[in-house]
Design a protein around this motif. Sequence first.
Motif, PDB file in Angstrom:
ATOM      1  N   GLY A  15       0.641  -1.218  -0.266  1.00 11.73           N
ATOM      2  CA  GLY A  15       0.232  -0.123   0.009  1.00 11.73           C
ATOM      3  C   GLY A  15       0.792   1.230  -0.058  1.00 11.73           C
ATOM      4  O   GLY A  15       0.120   2.438   0.277  1.00 11.73           O
ATOM      5  N   GLN A  16       2.243   1.124  -0.096  1.00  8.82           N
ATOM      6  CA  GLN A  16       2.899   2.386  -0.252  1.00  8.82           C
ATOM      7  C   GLN A  16       3.081   2.783  -1.666  1.00  8.82           C
ATOM      8  O   GLN A  16       4.209   2.613  -2.069  1.00  8.82           O
ATOM      9  N   SER A  17       2.128   3.433  -2.102  1.00  9.58           N
ATOM     10  CA  SER A  17       2.210   3.730  -3.549  1.00  9.58           C
ATOM     11  C   SER A  17       3.060   4.794  -4.002  1.00  9.58           C
ATOM     12  O   SER A  17       4.040   4.654  -4.845  1.00  9.58           O
ATOM     13  N   GLU A  18       3.353   5.889  -3.106  1.00  7.77           N
ATOM     14  CA  GLU A  18       4.158   6.942  -3.275  1.00  7.77           C
ATOM     15  C   GLU A  18       5.696   6.268  -3.445  1.00  7.77           C
ATOM     16  O   GLU A  18       6.570   6.524  -4.250  1.00  7.77           O
ATOM     17  N   LEU A  42      -1.615   5.795 -13.113  1.00  4.83           N
ATOM     18  CA  LEU A  42      -3.125   5.703 -13.426  1.00  4.83           C
ATOM     19  C   LEU A  42      -4.012   5.131 -12.563  1.00  4.83           C
ATOM     20  O   LEU A  42      -5.215   5.175 -12.465  1.00  4.83           O
ATOM     21  N   ALA A  43      -3.396   4.361 -11.452  1.00  2.00           N
ATOM     22  CA  ALA A  43      -4.276   3.686 -10.527  1.00  2.00           C
ATOM     23  C   ALA A  43      -4.484   4.429  -9.318  1.00  2.00           C
ATOM     24  O   ALA A  43      -5.242   4.184  -8.399  1.00  2.00           O
ATOM     25  N   SER A  44      -3.679   5.559  -9.010  1.00  3.38           N
ATOM     26  CA  SER A  44      -3.863   6.409  -8.021  1.00  3.38           C
ATOM     27  C   SER A  44      -4.995   7.268  -7.899  1.00  3.38           C
ATOM     28  O   SER A  44      -5.640   7.393  -8.803  1.00  3.38           O
ATOM     29  N   PRO A  45      -5.278   7.723  -6.797  1.00  2.00           N
ATOM     30  CA  PRO A  45      -6.861   8.741  -6.728  1.00  2.00           C
ATOM     31  C   PRO A  45      -6.736   9.665  -7.535  1.00  2.00           C
ATOM     32  O   PRO A  45      -7.690  10.297  -7.955  1.00  2.00           O
ATOM     33  N   SER A  87      -5.270  10.007 -10.524  1.00  2.00           N
ATOM     34  CA  SER A  87      -4.952   9.946 -11.607  1.00  2.00           C
ATOM     35  C   SER A  87      -5.437  10.901 -12.919  1.00  2.00           C
ATOM     36  O   SER A  87      -4.697  11.226 -13.754  1.00  2.00           O
ATOM     37  N   TYR A 142      -2.197  -1.722 -23.378  1.00  2.00           N
ATOM     38  CA  TYR A 142      -3.132  -1.863 -22.674  1.00  2.00           C
ATOM     39  C   TYR A 142      -3.418  -0.517 -21.901  1.00  2.00           C
ATOM     40  O   TYR A 142      -4.529  -0.124 -22.052  1.00  2.00           O
ATOM     41  N   GLN A 166      -6.566   2.328 -22.162  1.00  3.08           N
ATOM     42  CA  GLN A 166      -7.331   2.699 -21.108  1.00  3.08           C
ATOM     43  C   GLN A 166      -7.257   4.322 -21.207  1.00  3.08           C
ATOM     44  O   GLN A 166      -8.465   4.762 -20.826  1.00  3.08           O
ATOM     45  N   LYS A 183      -8.375  -8.817 -19.026  1.00  2.00           N
ATOM     46  CA  LYS A 183      -8.717  -7.249 -18.835  1.00  2.00           C
ATOM     47  C   LYS A 183      -8.601  -6.744 -20.347  1.00  2.00           C
ATOM     48  O   LYS A 183      -9.452  -5.551 -20.436  1.00  2.00           O
TER      49      LYS A 183
END
Lengths: 520, 581
Positions: free
Chosen positions: A381-384, A412-415, A417, A443, A447, A474
């Motif tokens: 969960g440590q996206s940064e 692109l998956a971040s809030p 994005s 892909y 998107q 997907k």
Amino acid sequence: MPSVIALVFAAVLVMQNATAQNLPAQDHASLGISLAREGKLPEAEQELQEAVRVGPRVASFRAQLGSILGLQGKWKEALGSFQKAIDLAPENLDFRRETAAVQWQLGLTSSAEKNLQYVLARHPGDSGAILLLGLVKEKSGDYTGAAQLLDSQFELVISQPDRMVALFHSVVRSGQHDKVSKIVDVLKLRVNDKLWVNAVGRCTQIAAMGGDLDTAQELFALIPEDDSVRPAAGVQLARLLYRRGQVSQAKELLLQLKEHGVVSADLQTLLGNCFESEHQPGLAMQAYQRAIEMDPSRVDYYEDPVSLLLDLGKTNDAIVLVNHAFAIAPNDARPWLWKGNVDLRTHSYKDAIESYEHAGNLDGSNADAMLGVAAVYFVSGQSEAAIAEYKAGIVRFPKDARLYVACAAMLLASPDSGRLQADAENLLQKAVALAPQSAEAHYQLGQLALQQSRLKDAETELSLSVQSDAGRSKAHFALSVVYRRMGRLDDANRQFAIYRDLKRAEESGTTAAMTLAGKP
Amino acid sequence: MNPLRISRIGADSPVQTIATWSRRRFLYTLSAAGIGQFFHPRLIRADARPKPIFSDVTAEAGLTWRHFNGFSPDRYLIETMGGGVGLFDFDGDGWLDIVLLNGGETPHGKSERPLQNALYRNLGNGKFVDVAAEVGLNRVKNYGMGVAIADFDNDGHEDIFVTGFPNCTLYHNNGNGTLTDVTTDAGLQNAGRWATGAAWFDYDRDGFLDLVICNYAEFSFEGVAPKCEYLKVRTYCEQRAYNGLPLTLYHNNRDGTFTDVSRSSGLDRFVGRALGVVAIDIDNDGWTDLFVARDASANLLLLNKHDGTFVDAGLEAEVAFDSNGNAKAGMGADAGDINGDGRPDIAVTNFNFEFHSLFLNRGSFPFEDWTRASHLAGLTRSDVGWGAHFLDFDNDGLLDLMIVNGHVIEVIESLQSQVKYRERPLLLRNLGNAVFEDVSSKAGPAFSQDYLARGLAIGDWDNDGAPDAIFTCIGERPVLLRNNAGQQNSWVGLHLVGVKSNRDAIGAKLTLRVADRKLVRWVTGGSSYLSSHDKRVLFGLGKLPANHPVDLEILWPNGGMQVATNLEINRYHRIVEQVTK
């Protein structure tokens, strides 16, 4: 020995360039040449060495000695001798050409090219030099130049299998598909010649590695079933079929090869990949196990079974294999990467980072370790931190497309994005430039286009993604969304049906991994 | 008799109104008249202090009941899923009462005391008393999950449908302070299934409420539970370890019985892990549709085809899956017009790192995924959400959103550094155009504590025109919230009574016009997670002066249109459906 060298050496050997004052040396030289023509090369070498000793300033003796050394495969000594001949007679085009041939043989392509450009500047129509320059360019990776030069000497090229392979390789790598068919036609005419069968096999592999399925299949069909080149060519062809999503055809080919007695760890591994794609993990593991047994010293063959065991949630079995890999390759980075993957799967994040970092210390030449560390950050969960790791990886490995793709995917998956789309697109375009076949890059671009309502672009990118890897649910799902928005309901339903089948198969593996015991 | 009730005005008029003053307004008035000192000083002093948006009044109200989930070493998934709550006027005295559903025992999770449900009767003074035993609701008959409350027989009394495993229960409200279990007679057992959310709605517009039930997964206490662990600690398995079930639809036969029309309606085709459901007219054709939130199964947008059947438009609306084709862990759902365009939008709660979803209804397909643009993605990234409901907590005319959260994996904090096991509720204020800001820090102490929250019900239980709330927690007491903010703005409340339409008016669409604004609300069925809400509709009116009347247009569930003009604000109005002879 490469045929081109024999060609030029023969020319040098007929030269007579002595003066009356060197007669004793000339005798040695003449005798040496006679012996060479009789195939007595060591004796010929001795005579020419003597000629050189007696007449050290006679360039031709040096050149002839170089030729004889070259005929014996003594390339470094041959090069030394030729270079001295050039020092003595720098305008001698034959000497230059000979030297270039030896330099090409030794991989000194830029030096070879310099000598050949010297020759061609003074004698532009020198077919031997043109041919040789084409071969040099092929070796140095200038496939477009190589294809043009070799194609201009087509009659010379088609007389020797090695030259033909070089031309074919250049044509395929430079994307000049229009030239492929005439080469294939020539190969077809010569396929009954044993010398040429090997060339056909190599060309099959080249076509397969270049993604030209039709040509690869056409050439493979020419190879006799009992020929020794068939297994390697067949495996490459099967690999291409597999990558194109034609898994059952790939599997069929591999099983045929197996039935014909082909014993190959690469074959077993690819067969395992096919079984995995068809969601037959038991058969896949058996094939992987056979690959390991066939070549227990190759740590490469551990990668796929470890990965499969992790997908199945069998982390204990995976770590056993990883430990075997450690035992056979204690200083290889890869077992540490796999251990990192096991640690990640068992949520031992600190251990995972240590394992990946250890892998990176052992082998800092690629981005695998950094990708692993970033994956730990992502999963925990440590996206940064994950994005920072990817960006650092891009600085360090600017040609690794995976980093660009992974970083873009995280953005692109971040809030946020919405405001990161431009950055993500930039990264993905770079990824595609580095790896045009990257299914994930296409892909993600698809998107992005879909989010921006650029439906045509979305269709293009997602279709490319599916072409590169037809086995990802997907991509089919996203394509179904595009078609539905376009009003193409039949296409949408078709893609959705493919997505649904693939998704079911993907989730059945995940469900098996989730539970340790059966359901009630 | 409610001492605060003022006599009826215009009993013969089509619009019958009863003004019901709130307790607080009464006290203000008396205080202004100089007689406030005769009342309890604490009440007066409490009004003078600045207050958070919501006060936690659980203890003060006397709610002592605790949920029991049968927590066991077997980790049956049902243990972590329950906790329904309902706000409804059980006894018709004008005050919302509270029903709280208990879970149940499991093979190795036993209770030291007999398990009981609770029915807290609202005394009208901020206090409640549990009358479950007296009314016949206290006994826990199954493993309880949720409640759906409505007047199914149109007799004027709210009935209670309880979902659970392995059966459901229908309690008829006899109107005399008692309930009767009429499940068998009614034919609503939904036998053998693990039922979760449910919604009353009139799908065939015959004036009687039908019932849709969400069924979750194949489940049994027999045999061995699926065994899953993280970091060598046994935990609840992911939902995919359990196979989904079809929906159930019961048609109300208007005689106290129901017919299972799951097959003929087509609803039995939709097999998945269904949890939350909201009944609302999504496509504005006058017929009530359904949105079903499902857990790792595609969400459903079931459009009513007017012939007793439904078609799923989830794919066309692009609400079924996320952009990668993954079915999110949909738990709770609500629908309401959050951007003021007159169309119902949809919120769905999901798992951590999935983001709770927000879909804007643009009047055609696809809906717009507004999750990121609304800021909901960033605000809910680390949460596992359950109950969710739109409410205009500050009565500014914009629908806000309350969400309650709580994880299911006890060791999650060792796996994900940014995720907690016990999580905080969220109060999200609508800034306009469906963009939200997190005002939880101003929302009161309940919003800065951590819970394993599940059900959430919204309703004005103190009748002051500001929507209050109650949420449940696994294995703990519920939390009762009183809204202190809504009184700062004007409002108007509507209590609709159907005549030709179902009495609860579920499915009605209300359009209020005031000044240059048009506000649209619906009387929905279901919504949130396992919970049932106040069916009165509150419109926040912002700073509208008290003497500024408003006009209301009602589209009744059976298609009739009715207009009420010059409605006085800052009061409730009871509006009976006008039926042309």
